[in-house]
Design a protein around this motif. Sequence first.
Motif, PDB file in Angstrom:
ATOM      1  N   LYS A 130       0.707  -0.917   0.029  1.00  0.00           N
ATOM      2  CA  LYS A 130      -0.410  -0.194   0.339  1.00  0.00           C
ATOM      3  C   LYS A 130       0.951   1.110  -0.081  1.00  0.00           C
ATOM      4  O   LYS A 130       0.569   2.484  -0.827  1.00  0.00           O
ATOM      5  N   LEU A 131       2.302   1.036   0.664  1.00  0.00           N
ATOM      6  CA  LEU A 131       2.449   2.476   0.931  1.00  0.00           C
ATOM      7  C   LEU A 131       3.586   2.506  -0.419  1.00  0.00           C
ATOM      8  O   LEU A 131       3.903   3.597  -0.855  1.00  0.00           O
ATOM      9  N   LYS A 132       3.907   1.282  -0.927  1.00  0.00           N
ATOM     10  CA  LYS A 132       4.796   2.081  -2.263  1.00  0.00           C
ATOM     11  C   LYS A 132       3.544   1.749  -3.758  1.00  0.00           C
ATOM     12  O   LYS A 132       4.477   3.293  -3.874  1.00  0.00           O
ATOM     13  N   ALA A 134       1.243   4.497  -2.277  1.00  0.00           N
ATOM     14  CA  ALA A 134       1.103   5.815  -2.688  1.00  0.00           C
ATOM     15  C   ALA A 134       2.661   6.509  -3.341  1.00  0.00           C
ATOM     16  O   ALA A 134       2.341   7.741  -3.279  1.00  0.00           O
ATOM     17  N   GLY A 135       3.733   5.473  -3.416  1.00  0.00           N
ATOM     18  CA  GLY A 135       4.132   6.234  -3.573  1.00  0.00           C
ATOM     19  C   GLY A 135       5.731   6.838  -2.643  1.00  0.00           C
ATOM     20  O   GLY A 135       5.976   8.064  -2.769  1.00  0.00           O
ATOM     21  N   VAL A 136       4.694   6.600  -1.550  1.00  0.00           N
ATOM     22  CA  VAL A 136       6.015   7.419  -0.191  1.00  0.00           C
ATOM     23  C   VAL A 136       7.306   5.858   0.206  1.00  0.00           C
ATOM     24  O   VAL A 136       7.660   7.017   1.300  1.00  0.00           O
ATOM     25  N   LEU A 137       7.130   4.687   0.182  1.00  0.00           N
ATOM     26  CA  LEU A 137       7.704   4.414   0.585  1.00  0.00           C
ATOM     27  C   LEU A 137       9.379   4.189   0.938  1.00  0.00           C
ATOM     28  O   LEU A 137       9.987   4.590   1.994  1.00  0.00           O
ATOM     29  N   GLU A 138      10.112   5.151   0.117  1.00  0.00           N
ATOM     30  CA  GLU A 138      11.307   5.181  -0.550  1.00  0.00           C
ATOM     31  C   GLU A 138      11.107   7.067   0.367  1.00  0.00           C
ATOM     32  O   GLU A 138      12.531   7.597  -0.090  1.00  0.00           O
ATOM     33  N   MET A 139      10.543   7.687   0.625  1.00  0.00           N
ATOM     34  CA  MET A 139      10.364   8.755   0.492  1.00  0.00           C
ATOM     35  C   MET A 139      11.296   9.579   2.157  1.00  0.00           C
ATOM     36  O   MET A 139      12.240  10.552   1.782  1.00  0.00           O
ATOM     37  N   ASN A 140      11.180   8.978   3.021  1.00  0.00           N
ATOM     38  CA  ASN A 140      12.435   9.298   4.438  1.00  0.00           C
ATOM     39  C   ASN A 140      13.845   9.519   3.941  1.00  0.00           C
ATOM     40  O   ASN A 140      14.139   9.801   4.177  1.00  0.00           O
ATOM     41  N   LEU A 226       5.563  -5.377  19.288  1.00  0.00           N
ATOM     42  CA  LEU A 226       5.977  -4.605  17.984  1.00  0.00           C
ATOM     43  C   LEU A 226       4.966  -4.244  16.926  1.00  0.00           C
ATOM     44  O   LEU A 226       5.015  -2.865  15.707  1.00  0.00           O
ATOM     45  N   ASP A 227       3.483  -4.363  17.211  1.00  0.00           N
ATOM     46  CA  ASP A 227       2.311  -4.435  16.544  1.00  0.00           C
ATOM     47  C   ASP A 227       2.120  -2.613  15.434  1.00  0.00           C
ATOM     48  O   ASP A 227       1.674  -2.661  14.396  1.00  0.00           O
ATOM     49  N   CYS A 228       2.102  -1.630  17.411  1.00  0.00           N
ATOM     50  CA  CYS A 228       2.479  -0.614  16.975  1.00  0.00           C
ATOM     51  C   CYS A 228       3.123  -0.119  15.941  1.00  0.00           C
ATOM     52  O   CYS A 228       2.314   0.719  15.093  1.00  0.00           O
ATOM     53  N   PHE A 229       4.345  -0.353  15.716  1.00  0.00           N
ATOM     54  CA  PHE A 229       4.962   0.255  14.552  1.00  0.00           C
ATOM     55  C   PHE A 229       5.022  -0.460  13.320  1.00  0.00           C
ATOM     56  O   PHE A 229       5.910  -0.482  12.561  1.00  0.00           O
ATOM     57  N   ASN A 230       3.619  -1.576  13.200  1.00  0.00           N
ATOM     58  CA  ASN A 230       3.946  -1.574  11.835  1.00  0.00           C
ATOM     59  C   ASN A 230       2.266  -1.589  11.501  1.00  0.00           C
ATOM     60  O   ASN A 230       1.969  -1.922   9.755  1.00  0.00           O
ATOM     61  N   GLY A 231       1.337   0.046  12.039  1.00  0.00           N
ATOM     62  CA  GLY A 231       0.660   0.288  11.407  1.00  0.00           C
ATOM     63  C   GLY A 231       0.754   1.173  10.050  1.00  0.00           C
ATOM     64  O   GLY A 231       2.185   1.523   9.917  1.00  0.00           O
ATOM     65  N   TYR A 232      -0.401   1.088   9.009  1.00  0.00           N
ATOM     66  CA  TYR A 232       0.034   1.440   8.319  1.00  0.00           C
ATOM     67  C   TYR A 232       0.164   3.681   8.223  1.00  0.00           C
ATOM     68  O   TYR A 232       0.956   4.383   7.452  1.00  0.00           O
ATOM     69  N   GLU A 233      -1.147   4.159   9.051  1.00  0.00           N
ATOM     70  CA  GLU A 233      -1.057   5.724   9.554  1.00  0.00           C
ATOM     71  C   GLU A 233       0.264   5.959  10.011  1.00  0.00           C
ATOM     72  O   GLU A 233       1.227   6.968   9.561  1.00  0.00           O
ATOM     73  N   LEU A 234       0.712   5.175  10.506  1.00  0.00           N
ATOM     74  CA  LEU A 234       2.253   5.614  11.430  1.00  0.00           C
ATOM     75  C   LEU A 234       3.051   5.211  10.138  1.00  0.00           C
ATOM     76  O   LEU A 234       4.353   6.508  10.212  1.00  0.00           O
ATOM     77  N   ALA A 235       3.356   4.711   9.678  1.00  0.00           N
ATOM     78  CA  ALA A 235       3.789   3.669   8.474  1.00  0.00           C
ATOM     79  C   ALA A 235       4.057   5.598   6.977  1.00  0.00           C
ATOM     80  O   ALA A 235       5.356   6.091   7.281  1.00  0.00           O
ATOM     81  N   MET A 236       2.876   6.092   7.294  1.00  0.00           N
ATOM     82  CA  MET A 236       2.769   6.914   5.805  1.00  0.00           C
ATOM     83  C   MET A 236       3.466   8.632   6.559  1.00  0.00           C
ATOM     84  O   MET A 236       3.884   9.300   5.654  1.00  0.00           O
ATOM     85  N   ASN A 237       2.902   8.520   8.431  1.00  0.00           N
ATOM     86  CA  ASN A 237       3.544   9.661   8.838  1.00  0.00           C
ATOM     87  C   ASN A 237       4.894   9.317   8.588  1.00  0.00           C
ATOM     88  O   ASN A 237       5.272  10.821   8.642  1.00  0.00           O
ATOM     89  N   ILE A 238       5.723   8.936   8.928  1.00  0.00           N
ATOM     90  CA  ILE A 238       7.681   8.337   9.082  1.00  0.00           C
ATOM     91  C   ILE A 238       7.931   8.678   7.590  1.00  0.00           C
ATOM     92  O   ILE A 238       8.550   9.830   7.297  1.00  0.00           O
TER      93      ILE A 238
END
Lengths: 461, 67
Positions: A130-132, A134-140, A226-238
């Motif tokens: 999903k992140l990919k 959205a084109g954000v996977l490698e942004m950070n 560690l599940d909280c670090f696997n969420g889509y929303e957090l990933a989008m933000n980071i």
Amino acid sequence: MEKITLSALNHQIREATKRSFPSHVWVIAEINELNVNRSGHCYMELVEKSDSEEKIVAKSRATIWAFRFRMIRPYFETTTGSRLEPGIKVLVKAEISFHEIYGLSLNISDIDPNFTMGDLARRKKEVLEKLKNAGVLEMNRDLVLSMVPQRIAVISSETAAGFGDFMDSLVNNSYGFGFGVTLFPAIVQGDAAEKSIISALDQVYHDDHSFDAVVLIRGGGSQSDLDCFNGYELAMNIAQFPLPVLTGIGHERDETIADIVAHRSLKTPTAVAEFLVDRIQEFSEHISRLQERFSQALQLILSGERMTLQQMTSDLERLTGRYITEGDHHLNDYHKRVKSELRHIFSEQRAQLSDRSGRLKYLWKGLSEERKRDIRHLGEKKTRVTREMIRSRQEALSIAGRTLEMLRPEKVLKRGYSITRVNGKVLKNAADVGNGDQLETRVNGGVITSLVEKTKNNAHN
Amino acid sequence: MAKEEITYKAAVAEIEEILGKIEEGELDVDELTVNVKRVTELLKICKDKLRKTESEVTKILSEEDED
């Protein structure tokens, strides 16, 4: 109509169940509820949801007896990295039992962690996909971290051991580098974690120009939560965060989604601190290398200049030296030549002289005594005659002087002579005057003026 | 010292530029003096800055959400 008691019925069901499920069955289900009682027995509610995950399509009670649960739980949690808790999917080995009073229950003797891991991995993969998309996977990851990340925004639980470790490693770094650390407190464990971390990120975002990087660290705690670090929303933000995000979540196994989208993920909070210190040390070394290059370049130039100067000086010295020695040579030459020339001349002259004197001496010796005497006499006479000649001449001169003195006009007048002038001219002849002429007669002591009365010329005139 | 707050990046870039000129021999001895002074200054700024702590641990106070 045949009638049967409830207990008989339940007994029949129990027997039928036993017959139908003579041994264990592997069942796929999701944990919906989980409770552990005081004696350590685990009571769960397992469910199955529809594909859309909205509706529960099956539900059953399940039990793990304490003696098994004590082994199953840690094994499961360390293997999967996920806590055995509501929300996860499990593959359980169960015996189906039916109790006349308690009804149907699954008696779980094992849980296969691989299934859960696979399920988690699948879910992670979905999120990553999903992140990919959205084109954000490698942004950070594509952001450039400051060469000197000194201003750090930390998102962590304030009381966490990991935060303490991080600060300790950072502040007490062996190089003495300075850091500015601002803590943005967040819950980093459990259900509320994802939202809390996102909210902390938002706060950093409002002041993002004040920081070089964001550090997301989790303080110690369970290895499995560690599940909280696997969420889509957090990933989008980071991923979309304008500053590089460094994670030190402190896991031992698979990376979390947060790690994957972060600018860089490190194993532990301490490792993050070391990474920052190392990066600054790298810069510091770069500066030192520049300084080294700088001083080398300078030395090169200066020594070059110095060499040129030295070269010029020595060239000059050599040239002038040659000049001087050449001049010296010339002078010496001259000197020698003049000397030898002079010596030559002198010796010639001396030779001539000595030659002559030798000849004279020789001649002299050859003369008789008488001749010698004559010659000596001659010499003496010559001297005497010369002397006398001089004396007589001197006398004649003095007489002439005296005569001249007497002939001076004043002296002549004194002796009675006079000088008569007519018309200013000296009268030398009587014929030169006529009657009436005025005569001016100079005599000793004055001048007499007279008029001519009569003249008489001498007969022979 | 007008450029007290020069960034590391800018400082390093300037140092490297001057260094390049020095190494290429583009500066005569007179120009050298000025540039040497500048590089020395920049190096000092960088080194000092590395060991300067900007602020101690602070906490963002309340959660004044909603912008």
